[in-house]
Design an enzyme around this catalytic site. Sequence first.
Site, PDB file in Angstrom:
ATOM      1  N   CYS A  45      66.299  24.995  28.918  1.00  0.00           N
ATOM      2  CA  CYS A  45      66.250  25.463  27.527  1.00  0.00           C
ATOM      3  C   CYS A  45      67.576  26.080  27.087  1.00  0.00           C
ATOM      4  CB  CYS A  45      65.182  26.527  27.384  1.00  0.00           C
ATOM      5  SG  CYS A  45      63.589  26.029  28.014  1.00  0.00           S
ATOM      6  N   ARG A  55      72.321  20.570  27.958  1.00  0.00           N
ATOM      7  CA  ARG A  55      71.483  21.242  28.951  1.00  0.00           C
ATOM      8  C   ARG A  55      70.173  20.502  29.193  1.00  0.00           C
ATOM      9  NH1 ARG A  55      72.859  26.562  29.804  1.00  0.00           N
ATOM     10  NH2 ARG A  55      70.720  27.245  30.155  1.00  0.00           N
ATOM     11  N   TRP A  80      63.010  22.666  27.233  1.00  0.00           N
ATOM     12  CA  TRP A  80      62.843  21.683  28.312  1.00  0.00           C
ATOM     13  C   TRP A  80      61.499  22.026  28.944  1.00  0.00           C
ATOM     14  CZ3 TRP A  80      62.468  21.510  33.727  1.00  0.00           C
ATOM     15  CH2 TRP A  80      62.837  20.292  34.326  1.00  0.00           C
ATOM     16  N   ASN A 128      63.994  31.282  27.605  1.00  0.00           N
ATOM     17  CA  ASN A 128      64.399  30.335  28.641  1.00  0.00           C
ATOM     18  C   ASN A 128      64.015  30.959  29.974  1.00  0.00           C
ATOM     19  OD1 ASN A 128      65.685  28.632  30.423  1.00  0.00           O
ATOM     20  ND2 ASN A 128      67.748  29.308  29.921  1.00  0.00           N
ATOM     21  N   GLY A 129      63.280  30.205  30.798  1.00  0.00           N
ATOM     22  CA  GLY A 129      62.855  30.729  32.092  1.00  0.00           C
ATOM     23  C   GLY A 129      61.382  30.449  32.293  1.00  0.00           C
ATOM     24  N   GLU A 144      76.149  10.325  46.823  1.00  0.00           N
ATOM     25  CA  GLU A 144      76.556  10.684  45.466  1.00  0.00           C
ATOM     26  C   GLU A 144      76.523   9.464  44.540  1.00  0.00           C
ATOM     27  OE1 GLU A 144      76.692  13.261  43.939  1.00  0.00           O
ATOM     28  OE2 GLU A 144      77.946  12.945  42.202  1.00  0.00           O
ATOM     29  N   LYS A 164      74.223   9.292  41.195  1.00  0.00           N
ATOM     30  CA  LYS A 164      74.830   9.043  39.872  1.00  0.00           C
ATOM     31  C   LYS A 164      74.108   7.900  39.184  1.00  0.00           C
ATOM     32  CE  LYS A 164      76.516  11.702  39.174  1.00  0.00           C
ATOM     33  NZ  LYS A 164      76.873  12.949  39.742  1.00  0.00           N
ATOM     34  N   GLU A 191      70.314   8.711  38.208  1.00  0.00           N
ATOM     35  CA  GLU A 191      70.055   9.698  37.162  1.00  0.00           C
ATOM     36  C   GLU A 191      70.412   9.193  35.769  1.00  0.00           C
ATOM     37  OE1 GLU A 191      73.773  12.746  38.147  1.00  0.00           O
ATOM     38  OE2 GLU A 191      72.008  13.547  37.172  1.00  0.00           O
ATOM     39  N   HIS A 193      66.326   0.674  61.012  1.00  0.00           N
ATOM     40  CA  HIS A 193      65.154   1.397  61.514  1.00  0.00           C
ATOM     41  C   HIS A 193      64.025   1.430  60.481  1.00  0.00           C
ATOM     42  CE1 HIS A 193      67.212   2.446  65.171  1.00  0.00           C
ATOM     43  NE2 HIS A 193      68.282   2.770  64.442  1.00  0.00           N
ATOM     44  N   LYS A 215      71.194  20.057  32.478  1.00  0.00           N
ATOM     45  CA  LYS A 215      72.504  20.313  33.092  1.00  0.00           C
ATOM     46  C   LYS A 215      72.439  21.506  34.035  1.00  0.00           C
ATOM     47  CE  LYS A 215      76.918  19.742  33.634  1.00  0.00           C
ATOM     48  NZ  LYS A 215      77.259  18.629  34.554  1.00  0.00           N
TER      49      LYS A 215
HETATM   50  O1  M6R Z   1      75.083  23.481  38.488  1.00  0.00           O
HETATM   51  P1  M6R Z   1      74.843  23.027  39.891  1.00  0.00           P
HETATM   52  O2  M6R Z   1      76.056  22.433  40.518  1.00  0.00           O
HETATM   53  O3  M6R Z   1      74.244  24.102  40.761  1.00  0.00           O
HETATM   54  O4  M6R Z   1      73.766  21.878  39.767  1.00  0.00           O
HETATM   55  C1  M6R Z   1      73.205  21.268  40.887  1.00  0.00           C
HETATM   56  C2  M6R Z   1      72.502  19.991  40.514  1.00  0.00           C
HETATM   57  O5  M6R Z   1      71.480  20.246  39.596  1.00  0.00           O
HETATM   58  C3  M6R Z   1      73.469  18.959  39.905  1.00  0.00           C
HETATM   59  O6  M6R Z   1      74.527  18.658  40.759  1.00  0.00           O
HETATM   60  C4  M6R Z   1      72.720  17.662  39.556  1.00  0.00           C
HETATM   61  O7  M6R Z   1      72.301  17.029  40.724  1.00  0.00           O
HETATM   62  C5  M6R Z   1      73.621  16.754  38.712  1.00  0.00           C
HETATM   63  N1  M6R Z   1      72.952  16.379  37.519  1.00  0.00           N
HETATM   64  C6  M6R Z   1      74.025  15.522  39.390  1.00  0.00           C
HETATM   65  O8  M6R Z   1      74.855  14.747  38.580  1.00  0.00           O
END
Ligand code: M6R
Length: 610
Positions: A2, A27, A75, A101-102, A483, A487, A490, A506, A605
């Site tokens: 949020c 966010r 969110w 937010n929370g 990674e 990427k 997501e 395996h 985010k």
């Molecule tokens: O802000 P942070 O680095 O702690 O966030 C961790 C993850 O939420 C963040 O890396 C997430 O996996 C990304 N969206 C990946 O692109």
Amino acid sequence: MCGIVGYIGDEQAAPILLNGLTKLEYRGYDSAGIAVFDGSEIRMEKVSGRLQRLKEATDNGKALPGMVGIGHTRWATHGCPSDTNAHPHFNKEHSIIVVHNGIIENFTKLKLHLENRGYQFVSETDTEVLAHLLDYYYKRTRNPLAALTKVMQKVEGSYALGILFRDHPDSIYSARKDSPLIVGQSERGNFIASDVPAILQYTREVFYMENEEIAVLTRDDIKFYNVDEEPVEKTATHIEWDVNAAEKGGYEHFLLKEIYEQPRAIRDTVNPRIKDGQIEIEELQMTDEEIKGIDKIMIVACGSAYHTGVMAKYVFEGMARVPVEVDLASEYRYRDPIFGRNTLVIVVSQSGETADSLAALRESQAHGQKVLGIVNVVGSSIAREADSVMYTWAGPEISVATTKAYSAQLAAFYLLALKFGRVRKTISDSDYEAYISDLQKLPEQMEEILKDRQPIQRFANRYLAAEHIFFIGRGIDYAISLEGSLKLKEISYIHSEAYAAGELKHGTISLIEDGTLVVAVATQEKLYPKTVSNIVEVKTRGAFVMALTNEDNKDIEKVSDFTFYIPKTNRYFAGSLAVLPLQLFAYYVSLGRGLDVDKPRNLAKSVTVE
Ligand code: M6R
């Protein structure tokens, strides 16, 4: 997660709130709302879906006149995304309005308590209890500050709050615990916001709120209190970075811009920490004796930041011969970890607000461990609570999928591992010099890769309809595969898995069939023949293989269908180069599928809830 914005001042509030919420879109959210005090009443509009709908519903804010207001992007956690569940939430008389937010963890108990006293709820959210609970205490105290502190004592969980009281039209009340909130100060009025970009256009003077602090904003003044209603003195921080840093700067998407900012991010993270050929990390606050005494490093993080930890394990163990454990923060916080006699805990986070990472930090400190934070957002919770903090100077990262912060985190780890290796005498002087020189060359080599992105775009366009894509590699190449796969999934919503190449046989190899795309990362000389064997294994089962390697390994073309060459560097830093084509691949697949590249569905985010 949020986003919150609040404004009180000389201007019309609604356009400022809408503008601020737009800057917080990155966010992640699924509904939005604003409430503005028009002089006699608090008027409100809230809608599910994109902010554009809220802008249309309020005629870009003109339909809600007034100079005091709060806004929110939600969110969903408790209750589906809907107009009713969108914030703000309110009491029966619409005289107390709240954005939050929370998560209020004891909301069921509080709700029952309030229902037994005649309160009726209209939404499914946890936030609504706050509006009614504030009403409950306000009716008893007639004092907004007293009501707010009472509520803070009753609720469990996390919150950043913006509150309007109809009886106090010249004030915004706010408070925070474990969810980010800043207060901005300007000549033309004062602000609250979840993050700096929301208000940067109006002010650079920002107060970072600490846990269980309250801020009361009027047009000309800001007062801070603790939960005992005692005044708290705070000093404003001047935000240095440019407003353009949070804009697209001519790129079609923030993601593409941020991919292209990686060479700069590495330079800014590395260069100031190399003086006269030596790595100096003042923020580390550790003597050489202390570095020599470290018997274990524990790296804790989430998502991509966790992947940098997986990579750092190879780098630290290789360069400095220190055993490294890497944990997902959400697991670490509950697994009762065993610390060594001299353990260094490193928490890695772009946002510095990730709830699980913050909890892991606190858990470590509660066990008497010193925590080093590798953090991008200056002044964030992890940066403030860590015993020492090493900033990654990637600048504001807006796109939900991280790229430049990820690369800057890797660079920070290279610096630390080299420093440790040097002090512990596990790397020779000549290797140390060569590694530093390679590290400083990385930005240039990245620029070389980024010069021509067309081959990757063309290749990506062939795979827009893929259902499954596998990423394989060994050692550091496995860390990069993790990674690359994250990427892709997501932002393209294509199912993907990363596998240690030797592990495929395996079980997972049964998923490979005619035409399955396998991306094979093969940058590690020692492991190269082994990875080639694994490529052959998947080729035999009909896979289409994209290989990533360096120019020395041209023979890989015999076993792959498409090869992308990266410049040569040492084995430890190759991942920083190999990740670029993988980021571009994910970008172009997402683009080709017509998706929202910067704001993928269901994601936020900054993940400020558990
Ligand atoms: O802000 P942070 O680095 O702690 O966030 C961790 C993850 O939420 C963040 O890396 C997430 O996996 C990304 N969206 C990946 O692109």
